[in-house]
Design a protein around this motif. Structure first.
Motif: not given
Length: 494
Positions: A96-104, A152-159, A478-483
């Motif tokens: 989930t680490c990429g979502f807060f920077p994404g919200t900003l 080591d992760t498939h979630d690199i897109g989310f990050i 929150d990220y998808y709400l702002v998006q």
């Protein structure tokens, strides 16, 4: 329009399947009506999406949690009465680490492309706010660049994508594009050609099940559909077609492994419903990596292996909608339509005790409700699905499918309207300007703090999960709400 070879439809209406029922309610502004159907909600009634509170909360968290970088990022905000309302932080390698920077960056996009949407107090200079926010965006994005080589992760897109895609598109920062490309190549290392899919997890360890052997097992989850956008984006920018080919093969495989055909309820007379195949989703599929054969469907975050986990359904709606945009393959648009229609069906046929907040999904559509006073929801599932439905509505409008496009667009608006009414935190924040010009944020009501935007999110309520937690704010909700607000502006709907 060129139809796939296996379709013989003579018109777009036949191809997509839609009941031509005229819209019967054009004045109702509530998200529920007495029949439990979605009513008409004008986009301008979603003003809370653009309120000062949205900007203030993001700015405050960016300023107060910055000391945790680069090791920790915001994940969730507990709703417990004895909690102070601040974000619980998670280690930087968590998905989930990429979502807060994404919200900003999403709010920064508003400040640059849609300055009229920012409800800034008169004492705050818009240009100064934008410059201060840009500095924070860059600080929060910096640790992400060091993650693009992770295999080591498939979630690199989310990050990577929420912040770095916006940085590239707003500022032409080649470093961000190069990081996106590297992340896509890293994700490609997890592609298994014989299975035509990308491995999601290396192993699965729960209280009731363990899958540890990668030679005979390949774990793929429905969430993976929303990481394919990374591969398509990099493929087209860097002219590396193999990345897009892997993404498309993965999406094709999940049509069979994760989508479960559902019978259409003929008694469910929703307006403009999609009459093609409806689908529910499983969360996890175990695939034979040598043959691609489906071995088993199960769940790690839903109620049961056969149940319909709401956020998984939402990931499918959004992921297949995005995949359609990248490929223009009608199979993926049909899949998203079928997933979206079933999602709406489950919302509209929810148990009778769901009166307020009908369009805020239960965390799992099939989970029993033991205590009607403590119904567990997942607000993040609703806003994720709503983003996918907006994409679907745009695609359908391009085929002159106005009625069906309107259904999904209105459904998205209803979901978000109901979510704001039911789940938006009542603890608001306001922007303040210090004498030296520095802009910060404070509680609108002193002592009433909740750093998240939405409440009633559920990260994982599976009873066998190693960490079980529900009823909280979620950074990706929150990220998808702002998006969603930005999508409305890009579409010219607000």
């Amino acid at each position: 329009m060129i139809l796939p070879h296996n379709l013989t439809s003579s018109s777009d209406e036949d191809y997509f399947g839609v009941e031509s029922i005229p819209l019967t309610s054009t004045t109702c502004t509530e998200a529920d009506n007495s029949e439990g159907k979605a009513s008409y909600v004008p986009a301008h009634l979603l003003s809370e999406l653009f309120a000062e509170n949205i900007t203030a909360k993001a700015l405050r968290t960016a300023q107060t949690a910055i000391k945790a970088l680069p090791d920790f990022f915001p994940e969730y905000v507990p709703q417990d009465v004895d909690h102070d309302g601040t974000y619980a932080l998670r280690e930087a390698d968590f998905w989930t680490c990429g979502f807060f920077p994404g919200t900003l960056y999403t709010i920064l996009e508003r400040a640059i492309r849609f300055p009229q949407s920012l409800q800034l107090p008169p004492e705050i200079n818009a240009l100064q706010f934008r410059e201060q926010l840009l500095t924070l965006c860059r600080i929060w994005a910096e640790p992400l660049y060091g993650m693009d080589k992770r295999t080591d992760t498939h979630d690199i897109g989310f990050i990577i994508m929420p912040a770095l895609q916006m940085d590239w598109e707003l500022f032409g920062n080649r470093r961000s594009l190069d990081s996106i490309a590297q992340a896509a190549r890293s994700l490609a290392t997890r592609y298994v050609p014989s299975a035509r899919a990308i491995r999601s997890w290396d192993l699965l360890k729960k209280k009731d099940i363990e899958i540890l052997d990668q030679q005979d097992n390949m774990i793929v989850i429905i969430d993976s559909m929303c990481n394919l956008d990374l591969m398509y984006y990099a493929s087209y920018h860097m002219q590396e077609p193999a990345l897009a080919e892997m993404a498309t093969a993965h999406a094709e495989t999940l049509l069979k492994s994760h989508l479960r055909p559902e019978n259409m309820d003929s008694s469910h007379n929703s307006e403009f419903r999609y009459t093609g195949q409806w689908y529910s989703t499983c969360h996890v599929a175990n695939i034979d990596p040598k043959s691609g054969t489906l071995k088993r469907r199960l769940t790690a975050q839903g109620y049961a292996h056969e149940s319909n986990w709401a956020r998984g359904q939402a990931w499918g709606i959004l992921g297949y909608a995005q995949t359609y945009l990248s490929t223009k393959d009608h199979r993926f648009l049909e899949a998203s339509c079928g997933l979206a229609e079933y999602f709406l069906y489950r919302l509209e046929t929810a148990p009778a005790c769901i009166i307020k907040g009908r369009y805020v999904p239960l965390w799992d559509f099939d989970a029993p409700i033991d205590d009607e006073s403590n119904i567990i929801r997942d607000s993040s599932a609703g806003v994720i699905a709503a983003n996918g439905m907006l994409i679907v509505s745009q695609a359908l409008a391009g085929f002159n499918q106005g009625m069906l496009a309107s259904r999904f667009r209105q459904a998205a608006l209803v979901i978000v309207h109901d979510t704001l009414s039911f789940a938006l935190s009542l603890e608001k924040a306001s922007l303040v300007r210090a004498s030296d010009g520095y802009i910060s944020a404070e509680d609108s009501t002193p002592g009433a703090t909740f750093e998240g935007l939405l409440k009633y999110g559920t990260a994982n309520n599976n009873e066998q999960a190693r960490k079980r937690y529900a009823n909280h704010g979620l950074v990706y909700g929150d990220y998808y709400l702002v998006q969603f607000g930005n999508r409305l502006m890009r579409m010219g709907l607000v």
